[in-house]
Design an enzyme around this catalytic site. Structure first.
Site, mmCIF file in Angstrom:
data_model
loop_
_atom_site.group_PDB
_atom_site.id
_atom_site.type_symbol
_atom_site.label_atom_id
_atom_site.label_comp_id
_atom_site.label_asym_id
_atom_site.label_seq_id
_atom_site.Cartn_x
_atom_site.Cartn_y
_atom_site.Cartn_z
ATOM 1 N N CYS A 386 15.680 -41.886 12.415
ATOM 2 C CA CYS A 386 15.301 -43.259 12.092
ATOM 3 C C CYS A 386 15.185 -44.111 13.355
ATOM 4 O O CYS A 386 14.220 -43.972 14.084
ATOM 5 C CB CYS A 386 16.247 -43.847 11.043
ATOM 6 S SG CYS A 386 15.466 -45.177 10.150
ATOM 7 N N HIS A 512 16.039 -39.854 6.854
ATOM 8 C CA HIS A 512 17.413 -39.432 7.151
ATOM 9 C C HIS A 512 17.677 -38.025 6.608
ATOM 10 O O HIS A 512 18.124 -37.892 5.464
ATOM 11 C CB HIS A 512 18.404 -40.401 6.507
ATOM 12 C CG HIS A 512 18.426 -41.750 7.149
ATOM 13 N ND1 HIS A 512 19.424 -42.133 8.006
ATOM 14 C CD2 HIS A 512 17.569 -42.783 7.072
ATOM 15 C CE1 HIS A 512 19.175 -43.365 8.429
ATOM 16 N NE2 HIS A 512 18.054 -43.782 7.871
ATOM 17 N N GLU A 514 20.044 -36.074 7.183
ATOM 18 C CA GLU A 514 21.477 -35.812 6.943
ATOM 19 C C GLU A 514 21.868 -36.055 5.485
ATOM 20 O O GLU A 514 22.861 -35.505 5.006
ATOM 21 C CB GLU A 514 22.350 -36.645 7.897
ATOM 22 C CG GLU A 514 22.464 -38.141 7.611
ATOM 23 C CD GLU A 514 21.292 -38.975 8.132
ATOM 24 O OE1 GLU A 514 20.222 -38.407 8.434
ATOM 25 O OE2 GLU A 514 21.454 -40.216 8.223
HETATM 26 N N1 GLN Z 1 16.619 -50.650 12.555
HETATM 27 C C1 GLN Z 1 15.566 -49.726 12.283
HETATM 28 C C2 GLN Z 1 14.679 -50.176 11.123
HETATM 29 O O1 GLN Z 1 15.057 -51.033 10.370
HETATM 30 C C3 GLN Z 1 16.112 -48.339 12.032
HETATM 31 C C4 GLN Z 1 16.903 -48.228 10.771
HETATM 32 C C5 GLN Z 1 17.740 -46.974 10.709
HETATM 33 O O2 GLN Z 1 17.979 -46.322 11.724
HETATM 34 N N2 GLN Z 1 18.196 -46.641 9.531
HETATM 35 O O3 GLN Z 1 13.608 -49.672 10.953
#
Ligand code: GLN
Length: 541
Positions: A386, A512, A514
């Site tokens: 992310c 994600h 994970e």
């Molecule tokens: N802050 C980033 C976004 O909002 C990444 C979010 C995250 O890593 N879950 O896109």
């Protein structure tokens, strides 16, 4: 079991203090039931007033676990999914915030027809409704229901009362109560103390509930005399006092329960008569305890003091480690400390892989970009998740595409090259809870890429939680310079995964991974990341 049979409930309640592993207890009982061929699900009731943990600080609450349907839930749901291998939905987590909102909305609509709206019966009815609706339409034989917090908390009282009412309604053989407590060890006298357990059971009985099984967390083995004392004072049979001693891995907990006849106790109370197959878990734990290799992964993020903030990543390492016959040790890296190539080189000395963690806000951002640069240039296995993908794209834009000062608009709104920008759908949103791109979305993988080779299929679905994305205006420039967009969501036209070709293993994902790693199925990207780290380690040492 025929569909006409009533749903059976196992309530998991905690005493003495929080943090004793009620989630693992519920999951472990779930594991035994599931592997005995019983259809089981788990529900978490959280007595706090937040509607969901989405807006809570990870320091307060740990990781926010996102489900396929986009709900932001308690991290215990991660354990449930990993142990019993089912995809949960928003029905599996109910908070007092949700329950009260529903009751208050109903009151405003005049649906209580002039009645005085009260905790009993209106709030308790709604709680009972939530407990039942996790199995409506009926799909499961057993519903395990864990209540957050500790017996005696003011806010958990309506939940306990609902359980009392529901237990009476469903009858003796259709419910049981597992009480999780702590037996502290007093060094001076060399004794395990049962008094806190006695007191918490007293609290439970004041509310009209009594435990059927007491699961005692303890640093030391519990001898017969302690069991007998707990049994006497807490009104259970000594065989119903189960030792929950500290074990090297949470995946041993179902085994220690099994050894102590947990399944027989459940069988006889709930009239189930099933035997679990625990052979897979035994093998898993054997492999975990006797690895052939060892790798060190640098975990780069912001909440490095709090392991609960990245629970799913750590569990994904356990699963992937076992599949690679490797122990995975973690070195926590606070990226604020990385300010240039030199400090990056120092920080990443002797590590076998770099994992750039998800996150929000700009703290440590520059260090994350430099971490990606280091992994890319030094050809160290890399997985970015992310925000990790976003930082890897910034690194590539700055140092491989000549876009000096390229950035995310999350870090710098005025950047000349906004290679990461707010998603169009996010721009008008002002309120905070539940407004990100959340939950499962499809992604199509390019054949022949590392990502494709990990999944071995073209179409995948993974879970998201973000507001920013790769700015499509820069896609061709990044691609021309060698960045591979190995996965995209064609409907929304968003980049989902990136990778490098001239590198042993450099992959990053907007989603994600994970969140979908399971005990019996390590996530493909974690499996391959650890595999690359093992190879890297063998090469350098
Ligand atoms: N802050 C980033 C976004 O909002 C990444 C979010 C995250 O890593 N879950 O896109």
């Amino acid at each position: 079991m025929s569909a006409a049979k009533p749903t059976k409930y196992i309530f998991v309640l905690g005493g003495v203090m929080s943090g004793l592993g009620k989630g693992i207890t519920a999951s472990s009982i779930g594991y035994l039931l599931k592997n005995a061929g019983i259809r089981v699900t788990i529900l978490k009731l959280d007595p706090y007033l937040n509607v969901d943990p989405g807006t809570m600080n990870p320091y307060q609450h740990g990781e926010v676990f996102v489900l396929d349907d986009g709900s932001e839930t308690d991290l215990d749901l991660g354990h449930y999914e990993r142990f019993i291998d089912i995809d949960m939905t928003k029905e599996n987590n109910a908070t007092a915030g949700q329950i009260y909102s529903i009751v208050l909305d109903r009151e405003r609509r005049g649906e209580y027809l002039g009645q005085t709206v009260q905790v009993i019966p209106h709030v308790t009815d709604e709680i009972i409704h939530r407990i039942k609706s996790v199995n409506s339409p009926k799909k499961y034989d057993v519903v395990i229901c864990e209540v957050g917090g500790t017996v005696g908390d003011i806010e958990s009282l309506p939940f306990m009362e609902s359980i009392r009412q529901l237990s009476l309604e469903v009858g003796y053989h259709n419910h049981m109560i597992v009480h999780v407590t702590l037996l502290p060890f007093v060094k001076a006298s060399g004794e395990l103390k049962s008094k806190p357990t006695q007191h918490s059971v007293m609290k439970l009985r004041e509310i009209g509930l009594s435990p059927d099984i007491i699961f005692c967390r303890s640093e030391y083995p519990i001898d017969r005399s302690v069991r007998e004392k707990i049994a006497l004072f807490c009104n259970v049979h000594p065989d119903h006092v189960i030792e929950g001693r500290d074990v090297p891995s949470i995946y041993e907990v179902p085994l220690i329960m099994f050894e102590q006849n947990m399944m027989e106790l459940v069988n006889s109370r709930l009239k189930l008569d099933k035997e679990p197959d625990i052979s897979h878990l035994q093998k898993f734990n054997e492999r975990y305890k006797h690895p052939e290799h060892k790798v060190i992964i640098a975990m780069c993020g912001k909440y490095t003091e709090l392991i609960d903030a990245y629970k799913s990543v750590l569990e994904a390492f356990v699963h992937a480690g076992v599949e690679n016959n490797s122990r995975v040790d973690v070195r926590w890296v606070h990226t604020e400390k990385i300010v240039d190539d030199l400090s990056a080189a120092k920080t990443f000395k002797n590590i076998d892989g770099i994992l750039l963690l998800p996150g929000f806000g700009s703290r440590g951002g520059e260090g994350k970009i430099l971490s990606s640069k280091h992994a890319r240039e030094k050809k160290i296995p890399f997985l970015g998740i992310c925000l990790g993908l976003q930082c890897a794209v910034i690194d590539f834009a700055r140092y491989k595409c000549g876009l000096n000062g390229a950035n995310s608009t999350e870090y710098n709104k005025k950047t000349e090259y906004p290679v990461i920008d707010l998603m169009e759908s996010q721009k008008a949103i002002k309120i905070k809870g539940g407004t990100m791109r959340l939950g499962a979305y499809d992604c199509e993988l390019k054949t022949g890429t590392k990502t494709y080779n990990a999944y071995r299929k073209k179409k995948i679905s993974e879970r998201h939680r973000h507001r920013y994305e790769v700015n499509n205006r820069y896609r061709s420039r990044l691609e021309k310079n060698g960045l591979v967009f190995s996965g995209v969501n064609k409907n929304l036209d968003v980049v989902e995964t990136i990778e490098l070709t001239n590198h042993p293993w450099f992959v990053a994902t907007q989603f994600h991974p994970e969140l979908k790693s399971r005990i019996n199925r390590a996530h493909p990207l974690f499996r391959e990341f650890i595999n690359a780290a093992v190879k890297y380690n063998t090469k350098v040492s």
